[in-house]
Motif scaffolding. Structure first.
Motif, PDB file in Angstrom:
ATOM      1  N   SER A  54       0.854  -1.191   0.000  1.00 46.89           N
ATOM      2  CA  SER A  54       0.000   0.000   0.000  1.00 46.89           C
ATOM      3  C   SER A  54       0.885   1.234   0.000  1.00 46.89           C
ATOM      4  CB  SER A  54      -0.923   0.015   1.226  1.00 46.89           C
ATOM      5  OG  SER A  54      -0.180   0.089   2.423  1.00 46.89           O
ATOM      6  N   ASP A  55       0.459   2.257  -0.744  1.00 45.36           N
ATOM      7  CA  ASP A  55       1.107   3.566  -0.741  1.00 45.36           C
ATOM      8  C   ASP A  55       2.616   3.448  -0.962  1.00 45.36           C
ATOM      9  OD1 ASP A  55       1.229   6.320  -0.593  1.00 45.36           O
ATOM     10  OD2 ASP A  55       1.548   6.337   1.581  1.00 45.36           O
ATOM     11  N   ARG A  56       2.986   2.760  -2.053  1.00 43.66           N
ATOM     12  CA  ARG A  56       4.393   2.615  -2.461  1.00 43.66           C
ATOM     13  C   ARG A  56       5.244   1.950  -1.390  1.00 43.66           C
ATOM     14  NH1 ARG A  56       5.359   6.281  -6.719  1.00 43.66           N
ATOM     15  NH2 ARG A  56       7.569   6.480  -6.195  1.00 43.66           N
ATOM     16  N   ARG A  57       4.649   1.107  -0.569  1.00 42.59           N
ATOM     17  CA  ARG A  57       5.370   0.382   0.462  1.00 42.59           C
ATOM     18  C   ARG A  57       4.929  -1.075   0.441  1.00 42.59           C
ATOM     19  NH1 ARG A  57       9.556   2.681   3.203  1.00 42.59           N
ATOM     20  NH2 ARG A  57       8.961   1.630   5.116  1.00 42.59           N
ATOM     21  N   HIS A  91       9.455  -3.581   6.347  1.00 49.14           N
ATOM     22  CA  HIS A  91       8.783  -2.600   5.500  1.00 49.14           C
ATOM     23  C   HIS A  91       9.792  -2.121   4.460  1.00 49.14           C
ATOM     24  CE1 HIS A  91       6.057  -2.453   9.021  1.00 49.14           C
ATOM     25  NE2 HIS A  91       5.134  -2.197   8.093  1.00 49.14           N
ATOM     26  N   GLY A  95       7.500   1.408  -5.420  1.00 50.11           N
ATOM     27  CA  GLY A  95       7.182   2.521  -6.297  1.00 50.11           C
ATOM     28  C   GLY A  95       7.786   2.431  -7.677  1.00 50.11           C
TER      29      GLY A  95
END
Length: 396
Positions: A54-57, A91, A95
């Motif tokens: 999610s969200d480039r992670r 994590h 991206g």
């Protein structure tokens, strides 16, 4: 590799590829999870792997039946977040454009290794430039320079630890082929830094022939390792695509010219048919292989027309060396570190022929190590050394 471990590695690579995680971070993650999962699976424990993007992670969570101590976590090539020792989470930044994951574990590992070596090379160059800059300033930064030296040593040890874990991929185990015995010994110049430009590769082609590549890249350290990996990977790809054996060195050189303009390496290729014993050699500037016949003397196998290596002008081999191995015959392939330890190539080759002949009845598995030990009894010129032995046996 265990099927369940292979599935875990495949799942991690798919998740990283979809999330756009760089290859070097992906490699460190796959290696870290492998180091945790393999002993657990061998002990019959369960290993649960979950991924969420999610969200480039990308978040990766591994749950184990036992707790992993902080010391063991600190030794992993990619540190997990702080938390419960049974549940480890990473994590990673993504991206990048999504790309399909390579389903072949060996090719994916090689891609990750090349990325890790390139990253280590970049870090080493940045450290060197910063050291030079600080060394030229006034004495007020002496303390900073000392600290940087300590950090540089820590970085070198960290790189060495990673490369030790990756040695199986860098230096693959010999394939099991009826009718052939294959063995290898690698001796690095610096035991604390097992990187260098002497690398090899061997695999079985779809037609059953065994292909061997031996490379000695010009230079030292991680840059030469990256260059040697690039050459072995290029030749493996070309060979599996079915390109003619005599053309492989020249094709690899032309292919890599635009990618690595400064790359130069000598290359020796061997192609053996286990059923007939026919063995061909393509030599690009490399020391000649040695043939030790079961019923005769040891001799060099020089090329009728010497070839040139990758990155050299007019690369490739115009003529091949073609021999038929009888049962008990042994072929030795080696890098120049074996015969130049006393700074005299002719004397080194003469000693090698004598030792190879006198030790030809030893088991093939221990022959390369024995030759390196005896050839390096006196070392005036230290260099990385690889010795490969290929012996034809009775097919079972």
């Amino acid at each position: 590799m265990r099927p369940d471990l292979a599935r875990i590695r495949r799942r991690l690579r798919v998740a990283c590829s979809q999330a756009g995680v760089p290859a070097d971070d992906r490699g460190r993650l796959v290696l870290a999870v492998t180091l945790l999962a393999e002993p657990a699976l061998t002990a019959g424990e369960t290993v649960d792997v979950a991924t969420a993007a999610s969200d480039r992670r990308l978040a990766v969570t591994v749950r184990l039946d036992h707790a992993v101590g902080q010391g063991s976590r600190n030794a992993l090539p990619l540190l997990p977040d702080r938390g419960d020792g049974r549940t480890l989470t990473w994590h990673l930044a993504g991206g990048r454009p999504a790309a399909p994951a390579d389903p072949d574990d060996d090719r994916a590992t090689r891609e990750e290794m090349l990325a890790l070596v390139a990253r280590a090379d970049t870090l080493a160059n940045e450290q060197r430039d910063l050291k030079h800059e600080l060394a030229e300033t006034n004495s007020g930064v002496l303390a900073m320079y000392v600290e940087l030296e300590q950090r540089d040593e820590q970085l070198r040890r960290a790189h060495a630890a990673i490369f030790r874990e990756l040695e199986d991929a860098l230096r693959p185990r010999p394939p099991v082929v009826p009718g052939l015995e294959l063995a290898v010994h690698y001796s690095p110049t610096d035991q604390d830094s097992p990187t260098g430009g002497d690398l090899y590769d061997w695999f079985v082609l779809p037609d059953g022939q065994v292909h061997v590549t031996l490379v000695d890249a010009v230079g030292h350290g991680v840059t030469s390792t990256r260059h040697a990996l690039t050459v072995t990977h290029a030749i493996r790809t070309l060979a599996l695509e079915g390109h003619p054996f005599p053309d492989l060195i020249a094709r690899a050189s032309h292919t890599l010219a635009a990618i690595e303009p400064g790359l130069m390496a000598t290359v020796l290729l061997a192609r053996t048919d286990p059923a007939t014993g026919r063995t061909r050699f393509a030599n690009g500037g490399h020391p000649e292989p040695v043939l030790v016949e079961a019923a005769g003397p040891a001799r060099l196998l020089p090329s009728p027309v010497p070839g040139r290596g990758v990155g050299f002008p007019d690369p490739g081999t115009r003529e091949l060396v073609d021999v038929v191995l009888d049962e008990g015959d042994t072929v030795l392939l080696y890098t120049d570190g074996l015969v130049e330890s006393r700074k005299d190539l002719d004397e080194g080759q003469s000693r090698l022929l004598s030792l190879a002949e006198s030790h030809c009845r030893r088991p093939a598995a221990g022959l390369p190590r024995e030759l390196v030990t005896r050839m390096h009894d006196v070392v005036l010129h230290a260099d990385d050394t690889v010795v490969l032995a290929l012996r034809r046996t009775a097919a079972h």
